[in-house]
Design a protein around this motif. Structure first.
Motif, mmCIF file in Angstrom:
data_model
loop_
_atom_site.group_PDB
_atom_site.id
_atom_site.type_symbol
_atom_site.label_atom_id
_atom_site.label_comp_id
_atom_site.label_asym_id
_atom_site.label_seq_id
_atom_site.Cartn_x
_atom_site.Cartn_y
_atom_site.Cartn_z
ATOM 1 N N ALA A 38 -45.556 -30.025 -21.854
ATOM 2 C CA ALA A 38 -44.760 -31.254 -21.813
ATOM 3 C C ALA A 38 -44.856 -31.926 -20.454
ATOM 4 O O ALA A 38 -44.811 -33.160 -20.350
ATOM 5 N N VAL A 39 -45.018 -31.124 -19.410
ATOM 6 C CA VAL A 39 -45.178 -31.673 -18.058
ATOM 7 C C VAL A 39 -46.603 -32.167 -17.854
ATOM 8 O O VAL A 39 -46.832 -33.261 -17.318
ATOM 9 N N VAL A 40 -47.580 -31.375 -18.280
ATOM 10 C CA VAL A 40 -48.992 -31.737 -18.082
ATOM 11 C C VAL A 40 -49.329 -33.046 -18.789
ATOM 12 O O VAL A 40 -50.011 -33.919 -18.228
ATOM 13 N N TRP A 41 -48.868 -33.200 -20.033
ATOM 14 C CA TRP A 41 -49.183 -34.403 -20.812
ATOM 15 C C TRP A 41 -48.097 -35.471 -20.708
ATOM 16 O O TRP A 41 -48.278 -36.575 -21.189
ATOM 17 N N GLY A 42 -46.988 -35.121 -20.130
ATOM 18 C CA GLY A 42 -45.912 -36.086 -19.980
ATOM 19 C C GLY A 42 -45.180 -36.411 -21.262
ATOM 20 O O GLY A 42 -44.510 -37.448 -21.350
ATOM 21 N N ARG A 43 -45.259 -35.536 -22.251
ATOM 22 C CA ARG A 43 -44.574 -35.765 -23.520
ATOM 23 C C ARG A 43 -44.617 -34.499 -24.362
ATOM 24 O O ARG A 43 -45.409 -33.583 -24.096
ATOM 25 N N GLU A 44 -43.791 -34.457 -25.370
ATOM 26 C CA GLU A 44 -43.821 -33.393 -26.376
ATOM 27 C C GLU A 44 -44.683 -33.872 -27.536
ATOM 28 O O GLU A 44 -44.433 -34.933 -28.099
ATOM 29 N N ALA A 45 -45.716 -33.104 -27.873
ATOM 30 C CA ALA A 45 -46.601 -33.460 -28.989
ATOM 31 C C ALA A 45 -47.396 -32.234 -29.392
ATOM 32 O O ALA A 45 -47.456 -31.240 -28.658
ATOM 33 N N GLY A 46 -48.017 -32.298 -30.580
ATOM 34 C CA GLY A 46 -48.914 -31.237 -30.991
ATOM 35 C C GLY A 46 -50.070 -31.116 -30.016
ATOM 36 O O GLY A 46 -50.450 -32.085 -29.353
ATOM 37 N N LEU A 47 -50.640 -29.910 -29.920
ATOM 38 C CA LEU A 47 -51.695 -29.653 -28.933
ATOM 39 C C LEU A 47 -52.899 -28.996 -29.598
ATOM 40 O O LEU A 47 -52.758 -27.978 -30.280
ATOM 41 N N ILE A 48 -54.073 -29.587 -29.387
ATOM 42 C CA ILE A 48 -55.336 -29.047 -29.874
ATOM 43 C C ILE A 48 -56.247 -28.821 -28.678
ATOM 44 O O ILE A 48 -56.394 -29.695 -27.819
ATOM 45 N N ALA A 49 -56.875 -27.656 -28.598
ATOM 46 C CA ALA A 49 -57.803 -27.333 -27.517
ATOM 47 C C ALA A 49 -59.189 -27.080 -28.084
ATOM 48 O O ALA A 49 -59.333 -26.508 -29.167
ATOM 49 N N GLU A 50 -60.204 -27.513 -27.341
ATOM 50 C CA GLU A 50 -61.587 -27.207 -27.697
ATOM 51 C C GLU A 50 -62.209 -26.377 -26.584
ATOM 52 O O GLU A 50 -62.214 -26.784 -25.417
ATOM 53 N N ILE A 51 -62.751 -25.236 -26.943
ATOM 54 C CA ILE A 51 -63.467 -24.380 -26.000
ATOM 55 C C ILE A 51 -64.942 -24.755 -26.021
ATOM 56 O O ILE A 51 -65.548 -24.886 -27.071
ATOM 57 N N GLY A 52 -65.524 -24.912 -24.829
ATOM 58 C CA GLY A 52 -66.921 -25.305 -24.739
ATOM 59 C C GLY A 52 -67.102 -26.745 -25.156
ATOM 60 O O GLY A 52 -67.952 -27.058 -25.997
ATOM 61 N N SER A 53 -66.329 -27.633 -24.557
ATOM 62 C CA SER A 53 -66.340 -29.042 -24.953
ATOM 63 C C SER A 53 -67.602 -29.777 -24.542
ATOM 64 O O SER A 53 -67.823 -30.911 -24.975
ATOM 65 N N GLY A 54 -68.456 -29.156 -23.718
ATOM 66 C CA GLY A 54 -69.727 -29.778 -23.346
ATOM 67 C C GLY A 54 -69.522 -31.114 -22.661
ATOM 68 O O GLY A 54 -68.744 -31.244 -21.715
#
Length: 227
Positions: A38-54
């Motif tokens: 919430a601090v990093v993105w400045g809001r509460e929301a769903g979070l999706i991460a991609e590993i090896g985003s190239g």
């Protein structure tokens, strides 16, 4: 890196690249470095991460398509992250952050437990020579780290064009009690949210089949022992 990529690190990185306390290596994550999304993105929301985003083609497209969702690109190659920042800037994205760090350590030490709605791993390095197979990302040791970062019911999505790696991925995640299949049959249907990247086109061009997998983080049982 190009002049534009250097500029990305100088001007854009302070705003969008997560500052990671390091352990021994330059891309390591110091234990105890957990962030608050919430601090990093400045809001509460769903979070999706991609590993090896190239170079960020998949995650920039995804972030542009879903502005109400937060996205995290996890990559160790600085030039790729710089290109991602430049494309995100052109697209006017505010929901994408990046981290230059080893993925297993990001899952274990940087992201809070159960913070991810989805985790994407598309076309990871296959390390196709037998003597290098041990360097592959998807191993028995990786599965619990992925499960730790995903919320119960969250989805792990994988794709590769190397048949033996696809089989290894399936065996590893099938064997983990933390996951259950989110597909029927041998393979999952192609994930519609994944844009066709250079890696996928290259694999198709040489005749390799693209294999998708999708798993759901198992919901822990609430049934306890009888009183």
């Amino acid at each position: 890196m190009s002049d534009a990529q250097d500029r990305a690190w100088e001007e854009l990185a302070p705003e969008v690249v997560i500052d990671v306390p390091r352990d021994a290596g330059v891309t390591s994550v110091l234990p105890g470095s957990e962030v608050d999304p919430a601090v990093v993105w400045g809001r509460e929301a769903g979070l999706i991460a991609e590993i090896g985003s190239g170079q960020g083609h998949a995650i920039v497209h995804a972030a542009a398509s879903a502005p109400d969702v937060n996205f995290l690109a996890i990559e160790v190659f600085r030039a790729g992250l710089a290109r991602t920042m430049l494309d995100a800037e052109r697209a006017g994205l505010t929901n994408l952050r990046l981290v230059e760090a080893n993925a297993p350590e990001v899952l274990e030490h940087l992201l809070p437990t159960s913070s991810l709605d989805e985790l994407w791993i598309f076309f990871p390095d296959p390390w196709h020579k037998n003597k290098h197979n041990k360097r592959r990302l998807i191993t028995d040791e990786f599965a619990p780290k992925a499960a730790q970062a995903l919320r119960p019911g969250g989805v792990l999505r994988l794709a590769t064009d190397w048949e033996d790696y696809a089989l290894q991925m399936r065996d590893v995640i099938d064997a983990s009690p933390a996951f259950e299949r989110a597909f029927e049959g041998e393979w999952a249907p192609r994930f519609e949210g994944r844009v066709v990247t250079a890696f996928e086109r290259k694999g198709v061009k040489v005749g390799r089949a693209i294999r998708d997998l999708a798993y759901r983080r198992a919901v822990p049982s609430t049934t306890g022992p009888e009183a």
